[in-house]
Design an enzyme around this catalytic site. Structure first.
Site, PDB file in Angstrom:
ATOM      1  N   ASP A 182      57.303  55.978   1.417  1.00 51.89           N
ATOM      2  CA  ASP A 182      56.453  56.190   0.406  1.00 51.89           C
ATOM      3  C   ASP A 182      56.782  55.102  -0.580  1.00 51.89           C
ATOM      4  O   ASP A 182      57.472  54.046  -0.124  1.00 51.89           O
ATOM      5  CB  ASP A 182      56.508  57.616  -0.244  1.00 51.89           C
ATOM      6  CG  ASP A 182      57.964  57.829  -0.884  1.00 51.89           C
ATOM      7  OD1 ASP A 182      58.724  56.956  -0.714  1.00 51.89           O
ATOM      8  OD2 ASP A 182      58.086  58.741  -1.687  1.00 51.89           O
ATOM      9  N   GLU A 228      55.602  68.467   0.525  1.00 54.02           N
ATOM     10  CA  GLU A 228      55.055  66.988   0.630  1.00 54.02           C
ATOM     11  C   GLU A 228      53.659  67.024  -0.190  1.00 54.02           C
ATOM     12  O   GLU A 228      53.299  65.820  -0.999  1.00 54.02           O
ATOM     13  CB  GLU A 228      54.971  66.517   1.962  1.00 54.02           C
ATOM     14  CG  GLU A 228      56.533  66.198   2.584  1.00 54.02           C
ATOM     15  CD  GLU A 228      57.087  65.454   1.702  1.00 54.02           C
ATOM     16  OE1 GLU A 228      56.616  64.592   1.020  1.00 54.02           O
ATOM     17  OE2 GLU A 228      58.687  65.568   1.729  1.00 54.02           O
ATOM     18  N   TYR A 283      52.822  58.932   6.086  1.00 53.34           N
ATOM     19  CA  TYR A 283      53.786  59.111   5.403  1.00 53.34           C
ATOM     20  C   TYR A 283      54.199  60.631   5.557  1.00 53.34           C
ATOM     21  O   TYR A 283      55.489  60.968   6.032  1.00 53.34           O
ATOM     22  CB  TYR A 283      53.887  58.881   3.837  1.00 53.34           C
ATOM     23  CG  TYR A 283      54.845  59.644   3.110  1.00 53.34           C
ATOM     24  CD1 TYR A 283      56.018  59.261   2.898  1.00 53.34           C
ATOM     25  CD2 TYR A 283      54.334  60.993   2.454  1.00 53.34           C
ATOM     26  CE1 TYR A 283      57.100  60.096   2.387  1.00 53.34           C
ATOM     27  CE2 TYR A 283      55.366  61.635   1.837  1.00 53.34           C
ATOM     28  CZ  TYR A 283      56.346  60.937   1.658  1.00 53.34           C
ATOM     29  OH  TYR A 283      57.455  61.830   0.964  1.00 53.34           O
TER      30      TYR A 283
END
Ligand code: ADE
Length: 327
Positions: A146, A45, A128
């Site tokens: 996102d 991520e 997120y």
């Protein structure tokens, strides 16, 4: 309007089933999708926040080969971590990743927090990222929103990416997650957003939920109104303006910013790159100029980088000498 009320007319079960079935046949096979290790997921991520998947996937493999475990990242020097982060932008993300690793190893017994609130307390982990890790690594039914997911859900539920407010969007995202496969759901929405529900030129004909999507419905209605208007105009032999289509707002271009090479971000990047190329613990003199930035600008950038922990400054040196942090 609350999240659940915006979903009131929606066949939630069918949306879940159709998107997961689509993902099973059309989803991308990516190296980081084979793991539920929260450390490896967090690294993916962090990298993918600023890097396209085509470069991000091999970068994830390289980074996690170099630092395969949270313990190995915690034990490394920040200099080594910054070297491994070369080309991945925003060096502070690399430092934050290492801070997370050190907190997990030194303070949490090597175990990542297993809920959203605990994950959000880690450095650099926002709403997120916390939800992406929670759903992918821990299988929690939370929606990671996102820009891709925002567009997919906004279009499907409200007909446009920009209609729903952040809180409502989060509520919708959470309410839609299937309890059985939250990890696959997170990956699926991201794939749908980047390969089908694209910002420009969406491929509605390839979309598994086009039958229940407000955006696709509006687009079809506009296209049909267009055709009717064209036929009517042809009948009367006059030209008519086409009906408006539901398109995403174009991005601003020419936003008046200075050229990148003149920005302090560019300068900071070049300084860190120079230090990456230097031998591990050696000091590098940086008298300036670098590009269009004079010695004063270089000194100012160095102080800012040192304050953020991205470089070490030799305290007495003039001109300044710096290195990547060794401890
Ligand atoms: N970008 C960020 N996370 C992602 C994921 N899990 N799959 C695809 N693209 C992503």
């Amino acid at each position: 309007m609350t999240g659940s009320s915006s979903l009131a007319d929606f066949p939630v079960g069918a949306i879940r089933a159709d998107i997961l079935a689509w993902y099973d046949t059309e989803g991308r096979t990516l190296p980081f999708r084979g793991t539920t290790d929260p450390y490896l997921v967090l690294v993916s991520e962090a990298i993918l926040q600023q890097t396209q998947i085509s470069r991000g996937a091999p970068a994830w493999e390289a980074f996690t080969t170099r630092f395969p475990t949270v313990e190995s990242l915690a034990a490394a020097s920040p200099a080594d971590v910054l070297r491994a982060w070369r080309g991945l932008g925003y060096n502070r993300r690399a430092l934050n990743l290492q801070r997370v690793a050190r907190i997990v190893v030194d303070e949490l017994g090597g175990v990542f927090p297993g809920d959203v609130a605990g994950l959000e307390r880690l450095p650099g982990v926002g709403p997120y990222t916390a939800r992406a890790v929670a759903s992918i690594a821990f299988g929690l039914p939370v929606g990671a929103v996102d820009t891709n997911v925002r567009r997919v859900l906004g279009r499907a539920i409200a007909g446009d990416a920009d209609v729903l407010g952040a809180a409502e969007l989060q509520a919708v995202a959470d309410a839609l997650v299937p309890t059985r496969r939250p990890d696959a759901w997170t990956h699926a929405l991201m794939d749908l957003g980047s390969t089908v529900c694209r910002p420009r030129a969406p491929r509605c004909d390839a979309c598994p939920v086009r039958r229940m999507c407000r955006f696709a419905g509006l687009a079809a209605a506009a296209a049909s109104a267009d055709r009717a208007a064209t036929r009517a105009a042809e009948d009367r032999s006059v030209s008519r303006a086409p009906a408006p289509r539901p398109v995403s707002r174009p991005r601003a271009v020419g936003d008046g910013r200075i050229p990148f090479e003149r920005s302090s971000r560019w300068l900071r990047g070049r300084i860190v790159d120079r230090l990456r190329d230097a031998p591990a613990t050696a000091w590098t003199e940086l008298p300036g100029p670098i590009g269009t930035h004079d010695a004063r600008a270089v000194a100012t950038a160095l102080s800012a980088l040192a304050a953020e922990g991205l470089v070490e400054l030799d305290p007495a040196a003039d001109p300044p000498r710096a290195r990547l942090p060794v401890a």
